[in-house]
Design an enzyme around this catalytic site. Sequence first.
Site, PDB file in Angstrom:
ATOM      1  N   PRO A  97      50.449  43.076  32.132  1.00 57.53           N
ATOM      2  CA  PRO A  97      49.158  43.477  31.557  1.00 57.53           C
ATOM      3  C   PRO A  97      49.085  43.205  30.054  1.00 57.53           C
ATOM      4  CG  PRO A  97      50.365  45.382  32.414  1.00 57.53           C
ATOM      5  CD  PRO A  97      51.182  44.196  32.716  1.00 57.53           C
ATOM      6  N   GLU A 124      57.461  51.081  36.234  1.00 59.73           N
ATOM      7  CA  GLU A 124      56.725  51.163  34.959  1.00 59.73           C
ATOM      8  C   GLU A 124      56.841  49.865  34.162  1.00 59.73           C
ATOM      9  OE1 GLU A 124      55.595  54.272  36.444  1.00 59.73           O
ATOM     10  OE2 GLU A 124      54.801  53.826  34.455  1.00 59.73           O
ATOM     11  N   ARG A 162      46.429  24.237  43.507  1.00 59.73           N
ATOM     12  CA  ARG A 162      45.218  23.521  43.938  1.00 59.73           C
ATOM     13  C   ARG A 162      44.768  22.493  42.908  1.00 59.73           C
ATOM     14  NH1 ARG A 162      40.348  24.430  42.444  1.00 59.73           N
ATOM     15  NH2 ARG A 162      39.398  24.098  44.469  1.00 59.73           N
ATOM     16  N   ASP A 177      34.767  21.630  40.782  1.00 59.20           N
ATOM     17  CA  ASP A 177      34.062  20.898  39.713  1.00 59.20           C
ATOM     18  C   ASP A 177      33.165  21.858  38.955  1.00 59.20           C
ATOM     19  OD1 ASP A 177      33.636  18.398  42.223  1.00 59.20           O
ATOM     20  OD2 ASP A 177      35.298  18.803  40.882  1.00 59.20           O
TER      21      ASP A 177
HETATM   22  C1  LIG Z   1      45.891  47.430  32.077  1.00 53.36           C
HETATM   23  C2  LIG Z   1      47.237  48.068  32.287  1.00 53.36           C
HETATM   24  C3  LIG Z   1      47.788  48.850  31.281  1.00 53.36           C
HETATM   25  C4  LIG Z   1      49.020  49.437  31.489  1.00 53.36           C
HETATM   26  C5  LIG Z   1      49.725  49.240  32.681  1.00 53.36           C
HETATM   27  C6  LIG Z   1      49.167  48.452  33.656  1.00 53.36           C
HETATM   28  C7  LIG Z   1      49.867  48.205  34.939  1.00 53.36           C
HETATM   29  O1  LIG Z   1      49.259  47.844  35.911  1.00 53.36           O
HETATM   30  N1  LIG Z   1      51.208  48.371  34.971  1.00 53.36           N
HETATM   31  C8  LIG Z   1      51.955  48.158  36.175  1.00 53.36           C
HETATM   32  C9  LIG Z   1      52.385  46.721  36.299  1.00 53.36           C
HETATM   33  N2  LIG Z   1      51.206  45.909  36.234  1.00 53.36           N
HETATM   34  C10 LIG Z   1      51.144  44.571  36.347  1.00 53.36           C
HETATM   35  O2  LIG Z   1      52.124  43.896  36.575  1.00 53.36           O
HETATM   36  C11 LIG Z   1      49.822  43.941  36.089  1.00 53.36           C
HETATM   37  C12 LIG Z   1      48.666  44.723  36.001  1.00 53.36           C
HETATM   38  C13 LIG Z   1      47.429  44.113  35.755  1.00 53.36           C
HETATM   39  C14 LIG Z   1      47.290  42.743  35.601  1.00 53.36           C
HETATM   40  C15 LIG Z   1      48.446  41.970  35.697  1.00 53.36           C
HETATM   41  N3  LIG Z   1      48.600  40.633  35.590  1.00 53.36           N
HETATM   42  O3  LIG Z   1      49.895  40.358  35.758  1.00 53.36           O
HETATM   43  C16 LIG Z   1      50.597  41.485  35.966  1.00 53.36           C
HETATM   44  C17 LIG Z   1      49.701  42.544  35.943  1.00 53.36           C
HETATM   45  C18 LIG Z   1      53.399  46.345  35.229  1.00 53.36           C
HETATM   46  C19 LIG Z   1      54.742  46.728  35.764  1.00 53.36           C
HETATM   47  C20 LIG Z   1      54.584  46.913  37.243  1.00 53.36           C
HETATM   48  C21 LIG Z   1      53.171  46.558  37.588  1.00 53.36           C
HETATM   49  C22 LIG Z   1      47.905  47.857  33.473  1.00 53.36           C
END
Ligand SMILES: Cc1cccc(C(=O)NCC2(NC(=O)c3cccc4nocc34)CCCC2)c1
Length: 254
Positions: A97, A124, A162, A177
Amino acid sequence: MYFAVISIFPEMFATIREFGITGRAVTQEQVTIECINPRDYTTDNYRRIDERPYGGGPGMVMMAEPLSKAIEDARLRAKEYGCRVDSEHCPVIYMSPQGQTLSESSVVGMTYYDGMILLCGRYEGIDERLLSQYVDMEVSLGDYVLTGGELPAMVLMDSVIRRLPDIMGDDKSAEQDSFVDGLLDCPHYTKPHEFAGMAVPEVLLSGHHANIAKWRFAQQVSRTQTRRPDLWQAFTPTVEQAKWLEALAKADKK
Ligand SMILES: Cc1cccc(C(=O)NCC2(NC(=O)c3cccc4nocc34)CCCC2)c1
């Protein structure tokens, strides 16, 4: 193209390895997707990959050690596959995130890599020392909370695969496109001609390809203007599209 995914749930990746266009790309060996489970690099009897957070607080944190060994192994495999294993040609990407939000333009840039090593968080998150030591780039799917990085990793791989040459072949979709030039998609229709009392726009039955293309472009423009004014602001028409926009503006004035 080579993808190594580091995840404690490797079975999830059957979704892209076994279905659809991405599945075909794997079958035809245009793409390799290897799943590496950090649990296989643990040394204790419980195969621990997570621990309580220093400083207290809820949940668990993924430990650096097993992930570092998994990444080292992924690099070896990428090299065996023929990748130039450095951050320019085969980056370690942490789906996070905190990352840069994925966009079609960054996807296009990724198609030039020899490969990529994707790191999926759970719990976490991951020990910061692993991230600072190994991660070249953090990529986010968007601002919402998820339970893991696996789905974002699959979305990234789907969008990159893709776009690789010789993947979409003749079923290259118009949608590719349209969004590539920054517009939303036009409406689509298929058989039967009548559905729920609704017919199909006459122009699509006319066989008049120029008119059909103009109608579709006009639909893309109006939908983008109404639904995504932010995209419309950023839209830069090609010379061809600028002509059509002028014609549309004139037509609206009549
Ligand atoms: C906005 C926000 C703020 C704090 C925590 C989180 C949250 O969701 N934390 C949990 C995790 N999230 C993601 O991996 C993840 C989540 C969202 C989009 C993503 N794009 O790629 C990986 C992504 C991170 C560790 C385990 C899963 C989200």
